[in-house]
Design a protein around this motif. Structure first.
Motif, PDB file in Angstrom:
ATOM      1  N   SER A   1       0.831  -1.194   0.000  1.00  0.00           N
ATOM      2  CA  SER A   1       0.000   0.000   0.000  1.00  0.00           C
ATOM      3  C   SER A   1       0.869   1.249   0.000  1.00  0.00           C
ATOM      4  CB  SER A   1      -0.927   0.007   1.215  1.00  0.00           C
ATOM      5  OG  SER A   1      -1.812   1.104   1.161  1.00  0.00           O
ATOM      6  N   GLY A   2       1.164   1.763  -1.203  1.00  0.00           N
ATOM      7  CA  GLY A   2       1.911   2.989  -1.353  1.00  0.00           C
ATOM      8  C   GLY A   2       3.295   2.846  -1.939  1.00  0.00           C
ATOM      9  N   SER A   3       3.768   1.612  -2.141  1.00  0.00           N
ATOM     10  CA  SER A   3       5.120   1.438  -2.662  1.00  0.00           C
ATOM     11  C   SER A   3       5.362  -0.022  -3.035  1.00  0.00           C
ATOM     12  CB  SER A   3       6.153   1.853  -1.606  1.00  0.00           C
ATOM     13  OG  SER A   3       7.481   1.669  -2.079  1.00  0.00           O
ATOM     14  N   ASN A   4       6.342  -0.235  -3.916  1.00  0.00           N
ATOM     15  CA  ASN A   4       6.835  -1.590  -4.171  1.00  0.00           C
ATOM     16  C   ASN A   4       7.926  -1.972  -3.173  1.00  0.00           C
ATOM     17  OD1 ASN A   4       5.219  -2.324  -6.375  1.00  0.00           O
ATOM     18  ND2 ASN A   4       6.531  -1.220  -7.806  1.00  0.00           N
ATOM     19  N   ASP A   5       8.401  -1.004  -2.412  1.00  0.00           N
ATOM     20  CA  ASP A   5       9.394  -1.244  -1.357  1.00  0.00           C
ATOM     21  C   ASP A   5       8.669  -1.240  -0.023  1.00  0.00           C
ATOM     22  OD1 ASP A   5      11.421  -1.280   0.501  1.00  0.00           O
ATOM     23  OD2 ASP A   5      12.503   0.450  -0.301  1.00  0.00           O
ATOM     24  N   ILE A   6       8.476  -2.400   0.553  1.00  0.00           N
ATOM     25  CA  ILE A   6       7.694  -2.509   1.782  1.00  0.00           C
ATOM     26  C   ILE A   6       8.293  -1.711   2.932  1.00  0.00           C
ATOM     27  CG2 ILE A   6       8.840  -4.640   2.516  1.00  0.00           C
ATOM     28  CD1 ILE A   6       6.118  -5.541   3.650  1.00  0.00           C
TER      29      ILE A   6
ATOM     30  N   ILE B   1      -3.282   7.576   3.023  1.00  0.00           N
ATOM     31  CA  ILE B   1      -3.676   6.653   4.085  1.00  0.00           C
ATOM     32  C   ILE B   1      -2.440   5.895   4.570  1.00  0.00           C
ATOM     33  CG2 ILE B   1      -5.183   4.721   4.708  1.00  0.00           C
ATOM     34  CD1 ILE B   1      -6.972   5.543   2.343  1.00  0.00           C
ATOM     35  N   TYR B   2      -2.347   5.701   5.883  1.00  0.00           N
ATOM     36  CA  TYR B   2      -1.167   5.092   6.480  1.00  0.00           C
ATOM     37  C   TYR B   2      -1.417   3.665   6.973  1.00  0.00           C
ATOM     38  CZ  TYR B   2       0.797   9.828   6.706  1.00  0.00           C
ATOM     39  OH  TYR B   2       1.271  11.072   6.400  1.00  0.00           O
ATOM     40  N   ASP B   3      -0.350   2.865   6.932  1.00  0.00           N
ATOM     41  CA  ASP B   3      -0.300   1.557   7.601  1.00  0.00           C
ATOM     42  C   ASP B   3      -1.321   0.543   7.097  1.00  0.00           C
ATOM     43  OD1 ASP B   3       1.796   2.268   9.544  1.00  0.00           O
ATOM     44  OD2 ASP B   3       0.273   3.567  10.424  1.00  0.00           O
ATOM     45  N   MET B   4      -1.723   0.642   5.844  1.00  0.00           N
ATOM     46  CA  MET B   4      -2.586  -0.406   5.311  1.00  0.00           C
ATOM     47  C   MET B   4      -1.769  -1.638   4.956  1.00  0.00           C
ATOM     48  SD  MET B   4      -5.736   1.445   3.342  1.00  0.00           S
ATOM     49  CE  MET B   4      -6.871   0.122   3.798  1.00  0.00           C
ATOM     50  N   THR B   5      -0.472  -1.499   5.007  1.00  0.00           N
ATOM     51  CA  THR B   5       0.439  -2.642   4.985  1.00  0.00           C
ATOM     52  C   THR B   5       1.155  -2.666   6.338  1.00  0.00           C
ATOM     53  OG1 THR B   5       0.809  -2.501   2.597  1.00  0.00           O
ATOM     54  CG2 THR B   5       2.446  -3.690   3.884  1.00  0.00           C
ATOM     55  N   GLY B   6       1.072  -3.783   7.033  1.00  0.00           N
ATOM     56  CA  GLY B   6       1.829  -3.958   8.261  1.00  0.00           C
ATOM     57  C   GLY B   6       1.227  -3.311   9.503  1.00  0.00           C
ATOM     58  N   ASN B   7       1.992  -3.360  10.586  1.00  0.00           N
ATOM     59  CA  ASN B   7       1.653  -2.896  11.938  1.00  0.00           C
ATOM     60  C   ASN B   7       0.636  -3.827  12.592  1.00  0.00           C
ATOM     61  OD1 ASN B   7       2.656  -1.183  13.859  1.00  0.00           O
ATOM     62  ND2 ASN B   7       1.477   0.598  13.250  1.00  0.00           N
ATOM     63  N   VAL B   8      -0.651  -3.732  12.263  1.00  0.00           N
ATOM     64  CA  VAL B   8      -1.613  -4.746  12.700  1.00  0.00           C
ATOM     65  C   VAL B   8      -2.529  -5.101  11.537  1.00  0.00           C
ATOM     66  CG1 VAL B   8      -1.648  -4.183  15.164  1.00  0.00           C
ATOM     67  CG2 VAL B   8      -3.221  -3.000  13.609  1.00  0.00           C
ATOM     68  N   LYS B   9      -3.001  -6.334  11.531  1.00  0.00           N
ATOM     69  CA  LYS B   9      -4.053  -6.715  10.597  1.00  0.00           C
ATOM     70  C   LYS B   9      -5.342  -6.021  11.016  1.00  0.00           C
ATOM     71  CE  LYS B   9      -3.239 -11.162  11.335  1.00  0.00           C
ATOM     72  NZ  LYS B   9      -3.312 -12.651  11.258  1.00  0.00           N
TER      73      LYS B   9
END
Length: 305
Positions: A202-207, A234-242
């Motif tokens: 979400s926002g990049s190809n580099d996680i 929008i922030y953190d739609m990849t990682g941190n918490v499901k």
């Protein structure tokens, strides 16, 4: 995994509108918001006309933002060898049930700029992080990660039922109609909506630019909004918490759909990967499912309306 008996709420004892119509309704929604028991409730919007601004909502002194997402049609689900990357066909992810790709059309909606924080949860639920000793002793005895307190950390250790109670109280305080995003809304927003650049994450190809995950998290939560946002801000739609979604995790349907909501299965959809997930499980297409009483350190929530 903790059952509902061992959810955090119990641990102390155990130890679609168009852009135009949505813009017209902002003033009406604000006027309808009725504070309860002295709670401060405020909606703030800017006057920019080029793009609908975020809604800022304040509850008991805690502010959070909701991002307007313009509806549209997109391809949801597995895209084999997307961007020439064969990892989309990695056998390790096949059990995640994110195939086949299918066309989905969505109406306008709003989604949280960040995951729900501990500060917002406590402001709505009247809870506190002041003394977690007994709770964390219990979690440690169960082999679970202790709760890391922090106002800007995402709220975790919340089951589906606990989240529903939170949303009910938030709606009573604000006069709005908060809910979980549907799975389709979640994926569309995670991909960047109508501004999507086709990234894997979400926002990049580099996680590492956009997410806290297995390789960089130090095996713990991090404050929301500390990585880069996606195309919609929008922030953190990849990682941190499901994040819990509104749907049950049934099989995808090949037929084109409009505003879909799956109601067939015995587990509920969670999306986005988390602080301890490998990158392959953090892609915007990857689905996971948990039972409603699932309550652990890697699941939180994001709001929609």
């Amino acid at each position: 995994m903790l059952s509902c008996v061992a959810c955090v709420a119990c641990l102390a004892a155990a130890g679609a509108q168009t852009r135009k119509s949505r813009a017209k309704n902002v003033a009406k929604q604000t006027a309808k918001a009725k504070p309860a028991n002295g709670t401060e409730v405020k909606t703030v919007t800017s006057s920019k006309k080029a793009q609908l601004p975020n809604d800022t909502i304040v509850v008991n002194g805690v502010a959070f933002e909701m991002v307007h997402v313009a509806g549209g049609t997109f391809t949801m689900g597995l895209l084999p060898k997307r961007d020439g990357d064969p990892a989309d066909d990695n056998p390790i992810t096949k059990f995640q049930f994110y195939a086949p790709a299918h066309r989905v059309t969505l109406s306008d909606y709003c989604i949280g700029k960040t995951e729900v924080t501990q500060a917002l949860w406590n402001a709505v639920m009247g809870e506190s992080n002041s003394d977690l000793t007994d709770t964390n002793d219990y979690l440690t005895s169960m082999g679970e990660m202790p709760i890391k307190a922090g106002e800007n950390l995402p709220k975790n250790y919340v089951s589906w039922g606990q989240c529903q109670k939170f949303i009910e109280k938030l709606n009573a305080l604000t006069g709005k109609k908060f809910r979980f995003p549907t799975e389709a809304e979640w994926e569309y927003a995670a991909r960047g909506g109508n501004k999507s650049k086709g990234y894997k994450f979400s926002g990049s190809n580099d996680i590492n630019e956009v997410a806290w995950y297995y390789a960089n998290s130090g095996k713990e939560l991090h404050p929301v909004g500390t990585k880069a946002p996606n195309e919609l801000g929008i922030y953190d739609m990849t990682g941190n918490v499901k994040e819990w979604c509104a749907d049950l995790r049934g099989d995808y349907n090949l037929k084109p759909q409009t505003n879909p909501l799956c109601t067939e299965d015995n587990s509920r959809v969670v999306r986005g990967g988390y602080w301890g997930a490998m990158s392959v499980f953090c892609r915007t297409t990857v689905r996971a499912g948990e039972y409603s009483d699932y309550c652990t350190s890697n699941v939180g929530l994001r709001l929609a309306y």
